[in-house]
Design a protein around this motif. Structure first.
Motif, mmCIF file in Angstrom:
data_model
loop_
_atom_site.group_PDB
_atom_site.id
_atom_site.type_symbol
_atom_site.label_atom_id
_atom_site.label_comp_id
_atom_site.label_asym_id
_atom_site.label_seq_id
_atom_site.Cartn_x
_atom_site.Cartn_y
_atom_site.Cartn_z
ATOM 1 N N GLY A 13 -48.600 55.217 56.180
ATOM 2 C CA GLY A 13 -49.960 54.788 56.393
ATOM 3 C C GLY A 13 -50.123 53.634 57.147
ATOM 4 O O GLY A 13 -51.020 53.396 58.104
ATOM 5 N N VAL A 14 -48.984 52.743 57.461
ATOM 6 C CA VAL A 14 -48.466 51.887 58.550
ATOM 7 C C VAL A 14 -47.246 52.157 59.520
ATOM 8 O O VAL A 14 -46.247 52.129 58.887
ATOM 9 N N PHE A 15 -47.628 52.362 60.437
ATOM 10 C CA PHE A 15 -46.577 52.696 61.494
ATOM 11 C C PHE A 15 -46.914 51.741 62.802
ATOM 12 O O PHE A 15 -47.909 52.221 63.683
ATOM 13 N N HIS A 16 -46.082 50.741 63.220
ATOM 14 C CA HIS A 16 -46.360 49.920 64.187
ATOM 15 C C HIS A 16 -45.147 50.160 65.512
ATOM 16 O O HIS A 16 -43.892 50.140 64.934
ATOM 17 N N ALA A 17 -45.638 50.054 66.562
ATOM 18 C CA ALA A 17 -44.539 50.454 67.640
ATOM 19 C C ALA A 17 -45.146 49.623 68.962
ATOM 20 O O ALA A 17 -46.202 49.369 68.909
ATOM 21 N N ASP A 18 -44.164 49.503 69.954
ATOM 22 C CA ASP A 18 -44.798 48.928 71.189
ATOM 23 C C ASP A 18 -45.252 50.087 72.103
ATOM 24 O O ASP A 18 -44.588 50.612 73.150
ATOM 25 N N CYS A 19 -46.482 50.617 71.760
ATOM 26 C CA CYS A 19 -46.846 51.725 72.189
ATOM 27 C C CYS A 19 -48.190 51.541 73.306
ATOM 28 O O CYS A 19 -48.713 52.361 73.682
ATOM 29 N N GLN A 20 -48.477 50.123 73.376
ATOM 30 C CA GLN A 20 -49.441 49.607 74.207
ATOM 31 C C GLN A 20 -49.090 49.565 75.519
ATOM 32 O O GLN A 20 -48.169 48.877 75.729
ATOM 33 N N PRO A 21 -49.860 49.904 76.831
ATOM 34 C CA PRO A 21 -49.325 49.517 78.047
ATOM 35 C C PRO A 21 -49.275 48.218 78.305
ATOM 36 O O PRO A 21 -50.254 47.625 77.828
ATOM 37 N N PRO A 22 -48.554 47.753 79.012
ATOM 38 C CA PRO A 22 -48.709 46.324 79.556
ATOM 39 C C PRO A 22 -49.934 45.836 80.214
ATOM 40 O O PRO A 22 -50.388 46.705 80.775
ATOM 41 N N THR A 23 -50.385 44.738 79.964
ATOM 42 C CA THR A 23 -51.730 44.255 80.582
ATOM 43 C C THR A 23 -51.534 44.143 82.197
ATOM 44 O O THR A 23 -52.519 44.466 82.649
ATOM 45 N N GLY A 24 -50.572 44.198 82.912
ATOM 46 C CA GLY A 24 -50.621 44.175 84.117
ATOM 47 C C GLY A 24 -50.266 45.896 84.694
ATOM 48 O O GLY A 24 -50.330 45.984 85.905
#
Length: 124
Positions: free
Chosen positions: A97-108
């Motif tokens: 139910g909880v799966f966290h990863a670095d899958c967000q594009p960088p702000t720049g």
């Protein structure tokens, strides 16, 4: 510090239910056998310097896994569908139910470190 020893997964510690490895400056890849802990519920590997991508899990692995955190590492690539299939909203009996990863594009701008279609929270 160091790498994650493969011997902590699998039948070596059959009663292992919670494994918090976060914030230990661990490096290198996640061991190929990480899905073989039969009773593991929580696996936190966030806030390290792990590299590579999560290995594919075989059918019947991670039957009880509820939380998987891999965010804030140096991991790259695409999360395999084998992990998405154990989500609690994907199959009857799935528990993740909880799966966290670095899958967000960088702000720049640019591509995210990890491509994940089933993560519950994405970080930069």
């Amino acid at each position: 510090t160091g790498t994650i020893p493969p011997r902590i997964f699998g039948q070596n510690i059959p009663g292992l239910r919670i494994l918090y490895l976060n914030g230990n400056e661990l490096s290198g890849p996640v061991p190929e056998n990480y899905g073989q802990s039969p009773r593991l519920k929580d696996l936190w590997m966030n806030d390290n310097v792990l590299t590579g991508m999560l290995p594919i899990i075989a059918e019947g692995e991670f039957l009880f896994l509820e939380e998987l955190l891999i965010n804030n590492n140096e991991m790259t690539g695409e999360v395999d569908d084998s992990l998405c299939l154990i989500r609690n909203d994907t199959i009857p009996g799935g528990n993740l139910g909880v799966f966290h990863a670095d899958c967000q594009p960088p702000t720049g701008g640019g591509a995210p470190q990890i491509v994940c279609s089933c993560c519950t929270a994405c970080f930069v």
